[in-house]
Structures are given as C-alpha cells and as structure tokens.
Design a protein around this motif. Structure first.
Motif, PDB file in Angstrom:
ATOM      1  N   VAL A  25       0.835  -1.202   0.000  1.00 47.64           N
ATOM      2  CA  VAL A  25       0.000   0.000   0.000  1.00 47.64           C
ATOM      3  C   VAL A  25       0.871   1.254   0.000  1.00 47.64           C
ATOM      4  O   VAL A  25       1.610   1.507   0.950  1.00 47.64           O
ATOM      5  N   GLU A  26       0.784   2.026  -1.052  1.00 48.32           N
ATOM      6  CA  GLU A  26       1.555   3.275  -1.145  1.00 48.32           C
ATOM      7  C   GLU A  26       0.755   4.409  -0.504  1.00 48.32           C
ATOM      8  O   GLU A  26       0.307   5.339  -1.174  1.00 48.32           O
ATOM      9  N   TYR A  27       0.591   4.324   0.794  1.00 45.45           N
ATOM     10  CA  TYR A  27      -0.174   5.354   1.497  1.00 45.45           C
ATOM     11  C   TYR A  27       0.650   6.635   1.612  1.00 45.45           C
ATOM     12  O   TYR A  27       1.877   6.620   1.564  1.00 45.45           O
ATOM     13  N   ARG A  28      -0.063   7.745   1.766  1.00 40.08           N
ATOM     14  CA  ARG A  28       0.618   9.040   1.877  1.00 40.08           C
ATOM     15  C   ARG A  28       1.381   9.131   3.198  1.00 40.08           C
ATOM     16  O   ARG A  28       0.873   8.746   4.248  1.00 40.08           O
ATOM     17  N   LEU A  29       2.598   9.639   3.109  1.00 41.54           N
ATOM     18  CA  LEU A  29       3.521   9.587   4.238  1.00 41.54           C
ATOM     19  C   LEU A  29       3.667  10.937   4.940  1.00 41.54           C
ATOM     20  O   LEU A  29       3.481  12.000   4.344  1.00 41.54           O
ATOM     21  N   SER A  30       4.015  10.852   6.214  1.00 44.83           N
ATOM     22  CA  SER A  30       4.390  12.046   6.965  1.00 44.83           C
ATOM     23  C   SER A  30       5.823  12.430   6.582  1.00 44.83           C
ATOM     24  O   SER A  30       6.558  11.611   6.036  1.00 44.83           O
ATOM     25  N   PRO A  31       6.250  13.659   6.831  1.00 47.64           N
ATOM     26  CA  PRO A  31       5.539  14.704   7.575  1.00 47.64           C
ATOM     27  C   PRO A  31       4.555  15.516   6.736  1.00 47.64           C
ATOM     28  O   PRO A  31       3.810  16.315   7.280  1.00 47.64           O
ATOM     29  N   GLU A  32       4.571  15.313   5.399  1.00 47.79           N
ATOM     30  CA  GLU A  32       3.638  16.081   4.573  1.00 47.79           C
ATOM     31  C   GLU A  32       2.188  15.726   4.890  1.00 47.79           C
ATOM     32  O   GLU A  32       1.314  16.593   4.847  1.00 47.79           O
ATOM     33  N   TYR A  33       1.958  14.457   5.187  1.00 49.04           N
ATOM     34  CA  TYR A  33       0.604  13.988   5.468  1.00 49.04           C
ATOM     35  C   TYR A  33       0.585  13.338   6.845  1.00 49.04           C
ATOM     36  O   TYR A  33       1.073  12.228   7.023  1.00 49.04           O
ATOM     37  N   LYS A  34       0.025  14.018   7.802  1.00 51.61           N
ATOM     38  CA  LYS A  34      -0.019  13.522   9.163  1.00 51.61           C
ATOM     39  C   LYS A  34      -1.302  12.716   9.408  1.00 51.61           C
ATOM     40  O   LYS A  34      -2.203  12.695   8.568  1.00 51.61           O
ATOM     41  N   TYR A  35      -1.346  12.072  10.563  1.00 52.65           N
ATOM     42  CA  TYR A  35      -2.540  11.346  10.980  1.00 52.65           C
ATOM     43  C   TYR A  35      -3.751  12.279  10.922  1.00 52.65           C
ATOM     44  O   TYR A  35      -3.637  13.447  11.280  1.00 52.65           O
ATOM     45  N   PRO A  36      -4.907  11.827  10.420  1.00 50.46           N
ATOM     46  CA  PRO A  36      -5.268  10.436  10.098  1.00 50.46           C
ATOM     47  C   PRO A  36      -5.131  10.058   8.626  1.00 50.46           C
ATOM     48  O   PRO A  36      -5.644   9.013   8.215  1.00 50.46           O
ATOM     49  N   ILE A  37      -4.473  10.901   7.815  1.00 48.61           N
ATOM     50  CA  ILE A  37      -4.450  10.675   6.367  1.00 48.61           C
ATOM     51  C   ILE A  37      -3.857   9.322   6.015  1.00 48.61           C
ATOM     52  O   ILE A  37      -4.447   8.544   5.253  1.00 48.61           O
ATOM     53  N   TRP A  38      -2.675   9.020   6.573  1.00 46.09           N
ATOM     54  CA  TRP A  38      -2.018   7.761   6.187  1.00 46.09           C
ATOM     55  C   TRP A  38      -2.802   6.539   6.656  1.00 46.09           C
ATOM     56  O   TRP A  38      -2.839   5.514   5.974  1.00 46.09           O
ATOM     57  N   LEU A  39      -3.459   6.643   7.793  1.00 50.11           N
ATOM     58  CA  LEU A  39      -4.267   5.525   8.270  1.00 50.11           C
ATOM     59  C   LEU A  39      -5.500   5.340   7.405  1.00 50.11           C
ATOM     60  O   LEU A  39      -5.844   4.218   7.009  1.00 50.11           O
ATOM     61  N   ASN A  40      -6.177   6.420   7.082  1.00 54.46           N
ATOM     62  CA  ASN A  40      -7.374   6.333   6.248  1.00 54.46           C
ATOM     63  C   ASN A  40      -7.053   5.756   4.878  1.00 54.46           C
ATOM     64  O   ASN A  40      -7.855   5.006   4.310  1.00 54.46           O
ATOM     65  N   ASP A  41      -5.883   6.107   4.329  1.00 54.09           N
ATOM     66  CA  ASP A  41      -5.476   5.540   3.040  1.00 54.09           C
ATOM     67  C   ASP A  41      -5.419   4.013   3.117  1.00 54.09           C
ATOM     68  O   ASP A  41      -5.917   3.306   2.237  1.00 54.09           O
ATOM     69  N   CYS A  42      -4.800   3.505   4.176  1.00 54.55           N
ATOM     70  CA  CYS A  42      -4.642   2.055   4.323  1.00 54.55           C
ATOM     71  C   CYS A  42      -5.987   1.363   4.528  1.00 54.55           C
ATOM     72  O   CYS A  42      -6.227   0.270   3.991  1.00 54.55           O
ATOM     73  N   ILE A  43      -6.862   1.986   5.296  1.00 53.93           N
ATOM     74  CA  ILE A  43      -8.190   1.411   5.519  1.00 53.93           C
ATOM     75  C   ILE A  43      -8.972   1.351   4.215  1.00 53.93           C
ATOM     76  O   ILE A  43      -9.623   0.340   3.904  1.00 53.93           O
TER      77      ILE A  43
END
Length: 215
Positions: A25-43
C-alpha cells in the motif's frame, strides 16, 4: 484457496513463499501527510481489496493484513476497524506511543537503531499533537475491546526497544489466537535488511509462510 495480504513494506515479496498475493500500500507519508491521512489511506485500500477480492481470487479468498513497526500498528488498527479480516501479521509493531518499556530503557545505544530521539522524531512527524498519541487509532493498545479480532502472528526482534510491547498479552486475554516468534540477535527494522540479516529474514519469512498456511 487464495489469500491476499495487505503489506506496507516496499519491495518485500512473500508471494512465492506463501503461495498468496501481496499488495504493498503506497499510502501518503508524513511529515507532509499527518494522521489520520495515512491511516485512512490504508483502511480504504483494504476495504477495496475485500469488496473486490473476486478480481484477484474467488469468493472463498481470505484477506489478511501485515506490517512492521508503525506499519504493524496500522495493520492492527485495520483489524479493529474492519471486522472481516481473516488474519494479521505484526512485525515488531508500535502499539503504544506513550509507553516506556523496560526494553526501551535497555536498548538506547545507537547500535540498536531505534534510539529514543529517533523514535520521538518519528512520532512528532507522524501525528498532529500529543492528543493523537492517546487516540486508539494511533496507539491501538487504547482500544476499548480486543474481542472478535483475527488470529495474529507476532514477529519480534531480540534487541528491539519495542521488545516488551504488551499488545499480544491483551489479545491472549481476550481469547484471540496468537503466535509469537522471537528472532534472536537482531535489531528493530531487521526485516528491511536481508543483506545484513539473511538468516534472520529467512526465519521470519518461514514463520509467515507457516502461519499463513494454517489460517
């Protein structure tokens, strides 16, 4: 039987060893994308795979999630969020951002990799503020219930500050089937370093293969 596993480690191929299909899963990464973005991507990716698994297998296809370190925490949270996951594989997962484990006080030298200053740096970049550290979708150990979760394989490193993480005990207490494999003589993130830890990585792969075969 087909099995699909959502995995967050880029470049890690376990398809041949486990006779299954793995998605990175190429979810969006921090620090540009903080929680909850990366978690929501994976879900969302996991939901898509579950809803469309006949595109990759058949109706009897089993779907699991897996990840290491913070990715292991994400995999664990997905199992609390989506109740139709068939198994989970957590490799030295970070389940409690607030915890100060006995092992985190033993393995503070730079040779162990995940030294306190580095761990704090990762945390500060992944979340928005201190309140997120207590969020059960960040520190999964704060979930209100641990029942109804799928079987779980834990792979832990002997020289890891996260060695004394208590998440497995919570699952065991809730009656969840778990298995723990301790890889001796290796540090946190060893699974990313097959060139340095070839035998240890192979041991982990074999543990995953055996676990998936029994699900």
């Amino acid at each position: 039987m087909f099995m699909h596993t959502i995995w967050d480690v880029r470049g890690c191929s376990l398809e041949i060893s486990t006779n299954s299909i793995w998605f990175s899963v190429e979810y969006r990464l921090s620090p540009e994308y903080k929680y909850p973005i990366w978690l929501n991507d994976c879900i969302e990716v996991t939901k898509y795979i579950i809803e469309n698994k006949t595109l990759y297998g058949e109706t009897s296809t089993k779907v699991g999630v897996a990840g290491d370190s913070a990715g292991g925490a994400i995999a664990a949270v997905i199992c609390h969020t989506l109740k139709n996951i068939d198994f989970q594989i957590l490799v030295y997962p970070l389940t409690n951002m607030l915890a100060s484990f006995p092992s985190s006080k033993r393995f503070t030298d730079v040779q162990y990799g995940l030294i306190p200053i580095l761990r704090h740096w990762f945390n500060d970049n992944a979340i928005r503020d201190g309140n997120d550290m207590r969020d059960a979708r960040v520190s999964v150990i704060f979930q209100s219930s641990f029942t109804g979760l799928p079987p779980c394989l834990f792979i832990v490193a002997e020289l890891d500050p996260l060695l004394d993480d208590k998440y497995q005990k919570l699952l065991d207490k809730a009656g969840i089937k778990t298995k723990l494999v301790l890889i001796k003589g290796v540090i946190h993130s060893f699974f990313h370093l097959p060139g340095i830890f070839p035998k240890s990585c192979q041991q982990a792969v074999e543990a995953i293969r055996d676990f998936v075969a029994q699900v």
